[in-house]
Design a protein around this motif. Structure first.
Motif, short mmCIF file in Angstrom:
data_model
loop_
_atom_site.label_atom_id
_atom_site.label_comp_id
_atom_site.label_asym_id
_atom_site.label_seq_id
_atom_site.Cartn_x
_atom_site.Cartn_y
_atom_site.Cartn_z
N UNK A 79 0.85 -1.20 0.00
CA UNK A 79 0.00 0.00 0.00
C UNK A 79 0.89 1.25 0.00
N UNK A 80 1.25 1.78 -1.18
CA UNK A 80 2.14 2.94 -1.28
C UNK A 80 1.58 4.19 -0.59
N UNK A 81 0.26 4.26 -0.41
CA UNK A 81 -0.31 5.47 0.19
C UNK A 81 0.02 5.59 1.68
N UNK A 82 0.52 4.52 2.28
CA UNK A 82 0.90 4.58 3.70
C UNK A 82 1.98 5.64 3.93
N UNK A 83 2.74 5.95 2.88
CA UNK A 83 3.82 6.93 3.01
C UNK A 83 3.29 8.31 3.38
N UNK A 84 2.02 8.58 3.03
CA UNK A 84 1.47 9.93 3.23
C UNK A 84 0.43 9.99 4.34
N UNK A 85 0.15 8.86 4.98
CA UNK A 85 -0.82 8.85 6.07
C UNK A 85 -0.13 9.24 7.37
N UNK A 86 -0.69 10.26 8.03
CA UNK A 86 -0.09 10.77 9.26
C UNK A 86 -0.91 10.34 10.48
N UNK A 87 -0.27 10.34 11.61
CA UNK A 87 -0.94 10.01 12.86
C UNK A 87 -1.95 11.09 13.22
N UNK A 88 -3.15 10.66 13.62
CA UNK A 88 -4.15 11.64 14.05
C UNK A 88 -3.80 12.24 15.40
N UNK A 89 -2.95 11.59 16.14
CA UNK A 89 -2.58 12.05 17.48
C UNK A 89 -1.52 13.15 17.41
N UNK A 90 -0.45 12.89 16.67
CA UNK A 90 0.67 13.83 16.61
C UNK A 90 0.79 14.54 15.26
N UNK A 91 0.08 14.02 14.25
CA UNK A 91 0.20 14.60 12.92
C UNK A 91 1.50 14.23 12.23
N UNK A 92 2.27 13.32 12.82
CA UNK A 92 3.56 12.95 12.24
C UNK A 92 3.39 12.00 11.06
N UNK A 93 4.15 12.25 10.02
CA UNK A 93 4.19 11.36 8.87
C UNK A 93 5.22 10.26 9.15
N UNK A 94 5.26 9.21 8.34
CA UNK A 94 6.30 8.19 8.52
C UNK A 94 7.71 8.76 8.50
N UNK A 95 7.93 9.81 7.66
CA UNK A 95 9.26 10.41 7.61
C UNK A 95 9.61 11.11 8.92
N UNK A 96 8.63 11.80 9.51
CA UNK A 96 8.85 12.42 10.83
C UNK A 96 9.30 11.36 11.84
N UNK A 97 8.53 10.27 11.90
CA UNK A 97 8.78 9.24 12.91
C UNK A 97 10.10 8.53 12.64
N UNK A 98 10.39 8.28 11.38
CA UNK A 98 11.65 7.60 11.04
C UNK A 98 12.85 8.45 11.42
N UNK A 99 12.77 9.74 11.18
CA UNK A 99 13.88 10.63 11.56
C UNK A 99 14.05 10.68 13.07
N UNK A 100 12.92 10.65 13.77
CA UNK A 100 13.00 10.71 15.23
C UNK A 100 13.61 9.44 15.82
N UNK A 101 13.21 8.28 15.33
CA UNK A 101 13.64 7.02 15.94
C UNK A 101 14.75 6.28 15.20
N UNK A 102 14.87 6.55 13.89
CA UNK A 102 15.88 5.85 13.09
C UNK A 102 16.68 6.83 12.24
#
Length: 470
Positions: A79-102
């Motif tokens: 599902x390529x669209x997962x790349x653009x789905x953000x968390x409703x809690x923090x509004x973070x995209x996968x790129x935000x989260x990846x930069x934070x943790x990895x």
């Protein structure tokens, strides 16, 4: 992934049997967000993965990183669209989260950026107003990862490009009012003797314990001021290369990281590879492009540091035929909330820049404008800002101080017409509703004959018209 040896096979089978398509859940967590948010539980956060001066990651950590990368590919292939789905809690995209943790695991960041061909993820803000570039600077990702994020952010920005324009993504603030450069310094301070710190600075005198407040602006600014002062007043600094060496001893790789952000903020789309590869302080002209009274600006101590490092560049023009002083007096349009302290810092730096070389007051832009013309014209870019009256008063006073100094250093400039408007400086000030009366009278005192000539011309025209009518 961390507890089962056959976890990868289970995930592959699950996707083959029941292809997953994202369906918003009550907490808004997509499987990709869930996966990347587990960085802390795997012990693979940015701080713990290999950095200069740190130990090589263990084979177990490397294996965990590879598993995360492989599952990321599986989910995005499904599902390529997962790349653009953000968390409703923090509004973070996968790129935000990846930069934070990895953020230190370059292959994962590369994979996410490779799949985003339109650079859309670099333009997404989370609930705190952070773009991915803010997160990258806040956590202190390695140089190679920072270059990746900077390059893609520059390419993703759409804006009117001219000599004084700034990249609206690289040079933007989050909800706390921090630019990426601010976050780099905050990270530098809060990491102590750790990440990319060659030498740690502490207050010269113990004036009390650290105050707890939301942003602690004063605390960070004071430490930056003291750090820069110690460098510039070092007896071993000398001139030229010695100054750069002293700055590197003090700030380590922070100088290169901040310089990269400065070059990116002042460059147009398609950032050249050489700008990313340069490991040298930014040019003075680029730093001065980010010196403005109305909007995000480089901290005053950093501006003074680059002036100290690049003093020989004061009279060097760039490809647009402009000097550092021309940029410092040409304010680009902004929608940022005005700040009185920004105005004071801007005035302080401009005065120091003028004191460094009075000759620059005589030098014109490619279009023939003097610094005096620029300072009398830039206020239009600050119009419409919803600031308090004290901001408007402070800006008016600061402009008057700079105009007065320019006229004092180069008195002949008051008799030069502005090539763009065709007006003399006192006329430009008189037509500017934001200029103070003191500024108008100051210019008139330096050039009273211009006013008399104008009145004489007008009187002569009226008499000639009356004679013709009679």
């Amino acid at each position: 992934l961390g507890s089962s040896s056959n976890a990868m096979e289970m995930i592959k089978k699950f996707i083959e049997i029941q292809p997953f398509k994202f369906r918003p859940s009550t907490n808004g967590a997509s499987p990709l967000i869930r996966l990347l948010a587990l960085g802390n539980s795997f012990g693979t956060t940015s701080e713990e993965v290999q950095l200069p001066g740190h130990e090589i990651p263990t084979s177990q950590k490397c294996l965990a990183l590879e598993r995360v990368l492989n599952v990321t590919k599986l989910l995005l292939n499904d599902d390529p669209t997962l790349l653009f789905h953000c968390s409703r809690v923090t509004g973070c995209s996968p790129l935000h989260v990846a930069l934070r943790n990895y953020g230190s695991y370059e292959p994962l960041i590369q994979e996410l950026l490779r799949r985003d061909v339109s650079n859309e993820t670099t333009k997404l803000r989370n609930s705190y107003g952070d773009l991915p570039i803010h997160v990258a600077c806040s956590v202190g990702v390695p140089w190679a990862v920072l270059c990746l994020i900077v390059e893609r952010t520059v390419d993703g920005a759409i804006y009117e490009k001219n000599a004084v324009s700034r990249n609206p993504l690289i040079w933007s603030v989050n909800s706390s009012g921090y630019t990426p450069v601010d976050l780099e310094w905050v990270r530098h301070i809060e990491s102590g003797n750790g990440f990319y710190t060659a030498r740690t600075f502490y207050p010269l005198e113990a004036t009390g314990v650290r105050r707890h407040c939301f942003k602690q602006d004063e605390y960070y600014k004071e430490l930056l001021r003291e750090a820069v002062d110690q460098v510039m007043h070092s007896t071993s600094a000398g001139d030229g290369e010695n100054r750069e060496e002293e700055a590197r001893l003090a700030f380590g790789f922070l100088i290169d990281r901040v310089s990269l952000l400065i070059r990116a903020a002042t460059s147009w789309s398609g950032l050249a590879t050489r700008l990313l590869d340069e490991a040298a302080p930014a040019n003075l002209v680029d730093a001065c492009k980010l010196c403005v009274p109305c909007g995000p600006t480089l901290p005053l101590p950093l501006l003074e540091l680059f002036l100290w490092l690049r003093r020989k560049e004061i009279l060097q023009k760039d490809q647009h035929g402009m000097l550092p002083i021309h940029y410092a007096l040409s304010s680009a349009k902004t929608d940022t909330t005005p700040n009185v302290n920004m105005v004071k810092d801007w005035e302080t730096f401009v005065v120091k820049l003028l004191d460094a070389s009075p000759e620059q007051c005589k030098l014109k832009t490619r279009s023939g404008r003097l610094p005096l013309h620029l300072i009398l014209d830039f206020s239009a870019s600050c119009n419409g800002l919803s600031g308090a009256k004290n901001f408007e008063d402070e800006l008016r006073k600061s402009r008057h101080t700079v105009v007065e100094k320019l006229a004092k250093i180069y008195p002949e400039s008051v008799d030069h017409r502005d090539p763009d408007s065709g007006l003399y400086p006192f006329m430009m000030a008189a037509l500017d509703q934001d200029a103070s009366l003191d500024t108008i009278f100051c210019l008139l005192r330096h050039s009273p004959s211009r006013c008399l000539d104008k009145f004489s011309c007008s009187a002569g025209n009226r008499q000639q018209k009356q004679t013709h009518n009679s």
